[in-house]
Design a protein around this motif. Structure first.
Motif, short mmCIF file in Angstrom:
data_model
loop_
_atom_site.label_atom_id
_atom_site.label_comp_id
_atom_site.label_asym_id
_atom_site.label_seq_id
_atom_site.Cartn_x
_atom_site.Cartn_y
_atom_site.Cartn_z
N ALA A 99 8.87 43.58 -4.98
CA ALA A 99 10.23 43.67 -5.51
C ALA A 99 10.17 44.02 -6.99
O ALA A 99 10.18 43.16 -7.86
N GLY A 100 10.09 45.30 -7.27
CA GLY A 100 10.05 45.77 -8.65
C GLY A 100 8.64 45.99 -9.15
O GLY A 100 7.76 45.15 -8.97
N ASN A 101 8.42 47.14 -9.78
CA ASN A 101 7.12 47.49 -10.32
C ASN A 101 7.24 47.65 -11.84
O ASN A 101 7.93 48.54 -12.32
N GLU A 102 6.60 46.75 -12.58
CA GLU A 102 6.65 46.77 -14.04
C GLU A 102 8.09 46.78 -14.57
O GLU A 102 8.50 47.68 -15.31
N PRO A 103 8.90 45.79 -14.20
CA PRO A 103 10.29 45.80 -14.65
C PRO A 103 10.44 45.70 -16.16
O PRO A 103 11.49 46.09 -16.70
N ASP A 104 9.42 45.21 -16.86
CA ASP A 104 9.53 45.16 -18.32
C ASP A 104 9.55 46.54 -18.95
O ASP A 104 9.91 46.70 -20.12
N VAL A 163 5.21 42.12 -13.82
CA VAL A 163 5.34 42.60 -15.19
C VAL A 163 4.01 43.15 -15.68
O VAL A 163 2.94 42.70 -15.27
N ALA A 164 4.09 44.12 -16.57
CA ALA A 164 2.89 44.76 -17.11
C ALA A 164 2.39 44.08 -18.37
O ALA A 164 1.42 44.53 -18.98
N THR A 165 3.03 42.98 -18.76
CA THR A 165 2.74 42.29 -20.03
C THR A 165 2.79 43.30 -21.17
O THR A 165 1.88 43.42 -21.98
N GLY A 166 3.88 44.06 -21.14
CA GLY A 166 4.17 45.00 -22.21
C GLY A 166 5.31 44.44 -23.04
O GLY A 166 5.10 43.53 -23.86
N PRO A 224 11.83 50.50 -3.21
CA PRO A 224 12.37 51.25 -4.36
C PRO A 224 13.37 50.40 -5.15
O PRO A 224 14.25 49.77 -4.58
N PHE A 225 13.20 50.42 -6.47
CA PHE A 225 13.98 49.53 -7.33
C PHE A 225 14.79 50.31 -8.36
O PHE A 225 15.28 49.72 -9.32
N TYR A 277 17.87 45.57 -20.40
CA TYR A 277 17.24 44.99 -19.22
C TYR A 277 16.28 43.92 -19.70
O TYR A 277 15.33 44.19 -20.44
N ASP A 278 16.55 42.69 -19.28
CA ASP A 278 15.70 41.58 -19.68
C ASP A 278 15.35 40.76 -18.44
O ASP A 278 15.80 41.09 -17.33
N PRO A 279 14.53 39.72 -18.58
CA PRO A 279 14.13 38.95 -17.40
C PRO A 279 15.29 38.38 -16.60
O PRO A 279 15.21 38.29 -15.37
N ALA A 280 16.38 38.02 -17.26
CA ALA A 280 17.54 37.52 -16.52
C ALA A 280 18.15 38.62 -15.65
O ALA A 280 18.61 38.36 -14.52
#
Length: 655
Positions: free
Chosen positions: A227-232, A277-280, A199-200, A244-247
């Motif tokens: 570790a993280g699902n679709e963080p974008d 990432v979902a490339t969204g 869980p993230f 929230y960004d890649p950093a």
């Protein structure tokens, strides 16, 4: 002491026996927990659950001019003289499955003592061909998952309100420790290896129960932890509140690793997956540019992405955006370019980076369209052709595996679906067309762990007639031929000449994926056999195995392979390797499972339609599709519920 629990799960574990060797086990099936038993959740105008939808679309018109129907493919038998081959594909099966955490009980069974025999049979078919299967349990619903001591009526899973502020809420999944015993017991019967997700949603207070219990109970059957699902999408989904960004994602992963390092209950520290990432909003490159790979590669098992080629969120959830008419996008799934080559191309660079880092590269969640797919597309013969082509193309681009997503009964794209609970005493399962695609790739890559593939771009690169060559042990072993054209007259049936020169075998054996039209949902066959139509499937093949032996001409060194319009052919070259001969004769798996369990015929499950929640496969804006849905989550809907169903438990034995 946890090892004892795997074999003695309490007094109720009467019919499941796991001796050391060989495994001769008994399982029972119970009515699936009804996490999608109402049509109100997915479309107010529909009276049929999406998994059983009967929409039939019109096949696309034949291109003008049509593809050349007689063409030659020049082939080289020695892989060492071929440029552009993929990496060797190591088992298990290339296509695995991603099961949304909120619907696990519909797929695997009620709990560790009541596994679903049909699911076991379907996995056994893939194991016979590829040696094993990878399964991911997770999705958006993993982000709020909480373990509890027990749930009512012996359930392993439940749902409650998560508190997500997304437009369409994601539920919090409640699960018991039995989830991991369920997975372990499945792995004791068929060679399934597992991924779970940490869980993230709260990086200040990490909940690591899934990591602790999965490592403790599953042992080597656990491959890695996500570790993280679709963080974008975390910002738009409400997982993070300001920016929230890649950093920021990097910082979260670093924080997670520190907490894992301090936790003695997680002894294996280097089996994480990311960035998924979902490339969204983000591309994978945006994550790589932060130094993610070098920073974390010693802690990562694999690099992962997730992507759907399109979305149907507007139609499924009335988001206010224009709905996509399925008929308008049907042609895009019936050619080699739009939803295959163009879909995979953005990941070629990432695949190369993964190879340089010595890591697998996995498409961790995908299917025909997010928000459950399209009526009349996702469950058709056309989708079976598309999913096979898509899988081969990903393999060619150095993806090591891909996970086909499974939602509940309210999605169109499932590779297999259990019957609604109130029908489980008289209906069997339903296999989706794309399950046949997973069989095709399993047979194509087989079990040598040496299979390399190349897109042949034959027939002048015509997008309606793609083809691939598969090499094993550096020798040409199989050729895959597609015909996307829909023409019942036979005028566009293909006659494909394989030019093998002096290495031409006396004959080749060919297995066909066949159906009358790209828009059909039933009566599909693989090598003359079918798993059955809607509500007919127990996971075992029906009919007589039909393998076509086609003689070749040593001079001038040619084999002519016919392919129907529409259709698919997998040609096994007899002289290539002994594995070719073995794979071409595969039919029903040698170990199968049956059941005599019954449930009551009344569906007593209830839930509040106002608390409808969703999970993966129902994504937010532009999740791979480019359409403007302003929606918060992805594939399946459900909510809190009660279950008063009863069962008579009887044993089900492998055959």
């Amino acid at each position: 002491m946890h090892n004892l629990r795997k074999y003695d799960l309490g007094a109720a574990f009467t019919f499941f026996i796991l001796p050391a060797t060989p495994i001769v086990s008994a399982v029972t099936i119970y009515g699936q927990i009804p996490l999608a038993q109402t049509n109100t959740a997915y479309a107010a105008s529909s009276t049929t659950l999406a998994a059983y939808n009967e929409t039939i679309l019109t096949p696309p018109t034949i291109s003008n001019p049509p593809p050349t129907s007689h063409y030659t493919v020049n082939l080289v038998r020695d892989a060492n003289t071929v440029s552009g081959l993929s990496i060797p594909h190591v088992g298990p099966s290339f296509w695995g499955f991603s099961i949304e955490m909120s619907v696990v009980s519909q797929v695997l069974g009620k709990n560790s003592t009541h596994l679903a025999p049909t699911f076991l049979n379907l996995m056994s078919n893939l194991q016979e061909r590829a040696g094993g299967i990878l399964i991911r349990i997770g999705g958006n619903t993993q982000e709020f998952a909480v373990m509890v001591d027990k749930l009512d009526n012996g359930r392993t899973f439940g749902k409650t309100v998560s508190g997500s502020n997304a437009t369409t809420k994601t539920p919090a999944v409640l699960y018991t420790r039995d989830m991991f015993y369920m997975a372990f017991n499945i792995s004791s019967l068929v060679n399934v290896k597992w991924f779970f997700g940490i869980p993230f949603n709260d990086s200040m207070n990490w909940r690591l129960t899934i990591a602790e219990e999965a490592q403790d109970i599953l042992g080597d059957n656990l491959v890695a932890l996500q570790a993280g699902n679709e963080p974008d999408f975390y910002l738009s989904f409400g997982r993070r509140q300001i920016k929230y960004d890649p950093a920021d994602y990097n910082s979260d992963v670093d924080s997670l690793i520190k907490v894992i390092d301090a936790n003695p209950r997680i002894p294996v520290k280097n089996k994480l997956l990311g960035p998924s990432v979902a490339t969204g909003p983000w591309t994978p490159e945006m994550v790589w540019e932060t130094g993610f790979i070098d920073r974390f590669k010693d802690r990562l098992y694999a690099l992962t992405v997730e992507h759907y080629p399109d979305n149907n969120c507007a139609a499924q959830f009335n988001t206010g955006s224009p709905a996509v008419p399925p008929q308008s996008v049907f042609p895009a799934y019936l050619n080699h370019k739009d939803r295959v080559v163009d879909l995979v191309a953005p990941y070629v660079n990432s695949g190369n980076l993964a190879q340089q880092a010595g890591k697998p590269f996995i498409m961790f969640e995908t299917n025909s369209a997010s928000c459950g797919g399209f009526a009349g597309i996702s469950d058709t013969f056309g989708a079976a052709l598309w999913a096979a082509d898509y899988g081969f193309q990903m393999a060619f681009a150095n993806f090591t595996h891909a996970m086909m997503h499974i939602g509940g009964q309210n999605v169109f794209y499932n590779p297999f679906t259990s019957p609604p609970t109130n029908q489980s005493s008289y209906h069997q399962w339903t296999v989706g067309a794309v399950y046949y695609s997973t069989l095709i790739l399993a047979e194509a890559f087989a079990t040598t762990n040496t299979s390399r593939i190349i897109d042949l771009q034959a027939n002048a690169g015509n997008i309606y007639t793609p083809s691939y060559a598969i090499y094993e042990n550096d020798v040409l072993d199989k050729v895959a031929l597609f015909n996307y054209v829909d023409d019942p007259t036979g005028a566009n049936d293909l006659q494909v000449t394989l030019d093998l020169g002096s290495a031409t075998p006396a004959s080749v054996r060919v297995k066909y994926l066949a159906a009358s039209t790209v828009s059909i949902k039933d009566n599909m066959t693989w090598a003359g056999q079918t798993l059955g139509n809607t509500f007919e499937v127990d996971g075992r093949f029906r009919g007589t195995l039909d393998i076509h032996t086609i003689p070749c001409s040593p001079l001038p060194g040619e084999c002519v392979i016919p392919v129907k319009a529409p259709g698919f052919a997998l040609a096994f070259l007899d002289a290539a390797t002994s594995d070719s001969a073995d794979m071409s004769g595969l039919s029903q798996a040698t170990k199968t499972f049956s059941t005599t369990a019954w449930t009551n015929i009344h569906n007593t499950a209830t839930f509040n339609p106002q608390e409808v929640e969703t999970s993966n496969g129902h994504a937010g804006p532009n999740r791979g599709g480019g359409h403007d849905g302003r929606l918060g989550t992805s594939s399946f809907k459900g909510s809190k519920m009660t279950n008063g169903s009863k069962s008579v438990r009887t044993s089900a034995f492998p055959r």
